[in-house]
Scaffold this active site. Structure first.
Site, short mmCIF file in Angstrom:
data_model
loop_
_atom_site.label_atom_id
_atom_site.label_comp_id
_atom_site.label_asym_id
_atom_site.label_seq_id
_atom_site.Cartn_x
_atom_site.Cartn_y
_atom_site.Cartn_z
N CYS A 83 10.21 -17.79 -95.76
CA CYS A 83 9.40 -16.58 -95.54
C CYS A 83 10.20 -15.40 -96.08
O CYS A 83 11.32 -15.15 -95.62
CB CYS A 83 9.11 -16.39 -94.05
SG CYS A 83 8.40 -14.75 -93.73
N LYS A 127 2.30 -3.74 -81.44
CA LYS A 127 3.59 -3.55 -82.09
C LYS A 127 3.45 -2.48 -83.17
O LYS A 127 2.42 -2.41 -83.84
CB LYS A 127 4.01 -4.88 -82.72
CG LYS A 127 5.47 -4.91 -83.00
CD LYS A 127 5.91 -6.21 -83.59
CE LYS A 127 7.24 -5.96 -84.28
NZ LYS A 127 7.66 -6.99 -85.17
#
Ligand code: ME8
Length: 655
Positions: free
Chosen positions: A126, A300
């Site tokens: 990733c 978030k």
């Protein structure tokens, strides 16, 4: 003299500093100040993490070389901290030559010990996390942090034999219960160590794929993995390895230190770093202190959601000390907390304007009125005075103890007990009545008891609100001298009940924390003649006009995140005639893949470059085998359909 060394994470320079970065850095600054106030030799480190894939991509996006780019953002961080009153002692950059040399020395030492080996590796990489994931760690084939599909990469690399230290680390954590704190994070790390075998850590990237990093000293074709590079900052900033055996050097003086991080980087700090240190025969850190996330409206913070709080703006709007106080008080260390204008204004008005500010204002103005601003003498104390003193003694002692355990919110809560009690004491003792009765000695004792307790509280608040604390001490005629900080002075603040000098002049008034206005609430739409009349249902609740869906609450509407997207690529879905497949630029790191059932209305090529409106916060789902990461909005009427559009840049929010 006791020493205290506190570090923040070194922040990635691919994003501008936001509330989250400011919070950790405020906590570090507050703790450093707290330990200085306790008479210790305290030191604080922060800095910037400048290598790796992410940075290369961000630089390319900004049209700069990586070096130009990192210089610019690192300078922003360096300029911000002093504006927020942060007094760090060093600022490290991972592109500093001394840091690079230190990382190479660490790598070489572990390599020479035989704990770094060369091997072949295949894994799901990733770019957001800059790490490989195992099949097991992925969630529905996606990176659990970024919800994006990692790339499968197979290549030869160097590995750190982390698995060798699994047993040692587990035992160390079991033997040192507060090594990682609060406990929930210790348990998380223990669970990571207990669930199967810890894998060895891939610590290199071939230069053919990534050049922007520190070269491995034993193979110039590779650069070091960012986390291995970044974690070493905590000792490279102290001058390691040159001064490893020099007692007067910073490394020997300050290591092992205390780390402060949020829960996002628990694994590298809880597992990679202690095993790296152990492999290099270096002592591990004292504690890993882990805090939760600041959320904005329970979500978030992220650039793509457009809800990032700029700490400098917040400090300007609410006042730096009030902002610091709010952050330290509102977040229970370890848990998440919510940031909102309402929450900060409520807290500032209640604790600072009403409780603390009001106490200073009323006591100083009464002292001006009844004693011309001179400190009155103490007479005989009664039970109420003794109670207030005892409460203050206990609260001050608790405050210090809780701070040492990193429980800053509870520490402040404890200090507010005497503050609230003093306001009550004023109401009950009613100095104005004593003045009327001519009980001057008792009036003096009441005001002096208050002034003394106020001084102790004000002085202890210095680490959290340095300027306001200094102002309050000054108002009481005892300016704060940082050079006088010592264990003895702290002990006196905790135990001694008389600090002020009878007859000394003190301030005649105080106006420390102005009350803040709450922003006007968005009014619920008023039913007027032009709007369709609403009906009441059996329970008396309003019902939506016939033909529309039932009413939803405004907070439900607010949960929708609508964004402008630009279609970069479009083609027919390989397994469904009705679906088109798009790559849509949403102003994020990578375009999103979105599938939409509009094949009957449009040819894919006519939509390229079109601006569309996307529901950006639907969980990704598979549509006939392809993942769709959002939904494109359309307007429909009998026999027709068009795409909603807005003439705004990719990523713009729709409100
Ligand atoms: O992870 N709430 O850097 P980073 C609270 N370079 N704190 C937050 C936050 C939030 N919403 N968002 C960020 C890296 N933080 C690595 C670190 S260290 C050797 C390398 C704070 O820029 C918090 O301290 O992503 C978190 O751990 C850190 O910023 C992550 O910063």
């Amino acid at each position: 003299m006791q020493r205290f060394y506190i570090t923040t994470p070194i922040y990635y320079v691919n994003a501008r500093p936001h509330l989250g970065h400011a919070y950790t850095t405020f906590v570090a600054d507050t703790l450093k100040r707290f330990h200085r106030m306790c008479g210790e030799d305290a030191r604080m480190l922060t800095g910037t993490d400048e290598h790796g894939d992410k940075i290369v991509k961000a630089a390319a996006k900004a049209g700069k070389t990586p070096q130009e780019f990192v210089n610019g953002v690192s300078a922003e961080y360096q300029a911000l901290w002093p504006k927020l009153g942060i007094e760090h002692d060093s600022f490290i950059r991972t592109t500093d030559p001394a840091h690079k040399a230190s990382v190479q020395a660490l790598l070489q030492r572990i390599y020479d010990k035989g704990d770094i080996y060369f091997g072949e590796y295949g894994g799901h990489y990733c770019t957001g996390c800059e790490r490989f994931y195992t099949e097991k760690e992925l969630e529905n084939g996606l990176c659990p942090q970024h919800l994006t599909k990692p790339e499968y990469i197979s290549e030869k690399n160097y590995f750190f034999r982390m698995s060798k230290y699994q047993g040692w680390l587990k035992q160390y954590i079991l033997d040192n219960p507060d090594f990682i704190r609060p406990e929930r994070y210790r348990n998380e790390v223990l669970a990571m160590l207990e669930n199967g075998v810890l894998e060895d850590l891939c610590i290199s990237r071939p230069k053919s794929r990534l050049e922007w990093g520190i070269e491995l000293p034993f193979d110039r074709d590779y650069v070091c993995y960012v986390w291995f590079d970044a974690l070493a900052n905590y000792i490279s900033a102290l001058g390691w390895p040159e001064n490893e055996r020099d007692e007067s050097g910073d490394y020997c003086k300050y290591w092992p230190g205390e780390h402060l991080v949020a829960k996002d980087i628990l694994k590298p700090h809880g597992i990679f770093w202690p095993t790296m240190l152990k492999a290099a025969d270096l002592p591990v850190y004292r504690h890993l202190n882990v805090h939760g996330y600041w959320l904005v409206k329970d979500t978030k913070m992220s650039k793509s959601l457009g809800n990032v709080v700029d700490p400098q703006v917040a400090a300007d709007v609410f006042g730096l000390d009030a902002f610091r106080y709010f952050l330290m008080r509102e977040m229970n260390f370890g848990s998440d907390a919510s940031f909102s204008e309402e929450a900060i204004i409520t807290r500032i008005n209640a604790d600072l304007a009403n409780d603390l500010g009001n106490l200073f204002s009323r006591v100083l103005s009464m002292n001006a009125k009844y004693f011309a601003g001179k400190v009155p003498a103490l007479g005989v104390r009664n039970e109420a005075d003794e109670d207030l003193n005892r409460l203050t003694d206990d609260a001050c002692a608790n405050y210090v103890q809780l701070f040492r355990q990193m429980r800053c919110s509870q520490a402040l809560d404890s200090l507010w007990e005497p503050i609230r009690a003093m306001n009550k004491y004023v109401d009950i003792q009613a100095p104005w009545s004593l003045a009327k009765e001519g009980s001057t000695e008792r009036l003096g004792t009441v005001l002096r008891t208050l002034l003394e307790a106020m001084y102790r509280v004000a002085a202890l608040l210095w680490p959290v609100m340095p300027s306001s604390s200094s102002a309050m001490q000054e108002q009481l005629g005892l300016p704060c001298e940082e050079s006088s900080f010592s264990a003895t002075r702290l002990d006196e603040l905790l135990k001694k009940r008389e600090h002020l000098h009878s007859g000394a002049s003190i301030a005649l008034k105080s106006a420390l924390f102005p009350r803040l206005e709450m922003p006007a609430k968005e009014e619920a739409p008023k039913a007027d003649a032009k709007k369709p009349k609403t009906e009441k249902n059996a329970r008396g609740a309003a019902e939506a006009p016939a033909g529309t869906k039932p009413f939803i609450e405004f907070p439900d509407f607010e949960k929708l995140d609508l964004r402008v997207g630009v279609i970069l690529a479009a083609d027919q879905h390989p397994h469904a005639d009705k679906l088109l497949r798009f790559d849509v630029d949403m102003g994020e790191e990578k375009p999103r893949q979105i599938c939409s059932g509009i094949a009957a209305n449009f040819k894919p090529e006519e939509l390229i470059g079109k601006k569309v409106i996307v529901v950006a916060n639907l969980p990704p789902r598979k549509l006939r085998g392809l993942e769709s990461q959002g939904m494109i909005l359309t307007a429909e009427w009998p026999g027709g359909l068009t795409l909603l559009s807005a003439d705004a840049p990719a990523g713009s929010t729709i409100r």
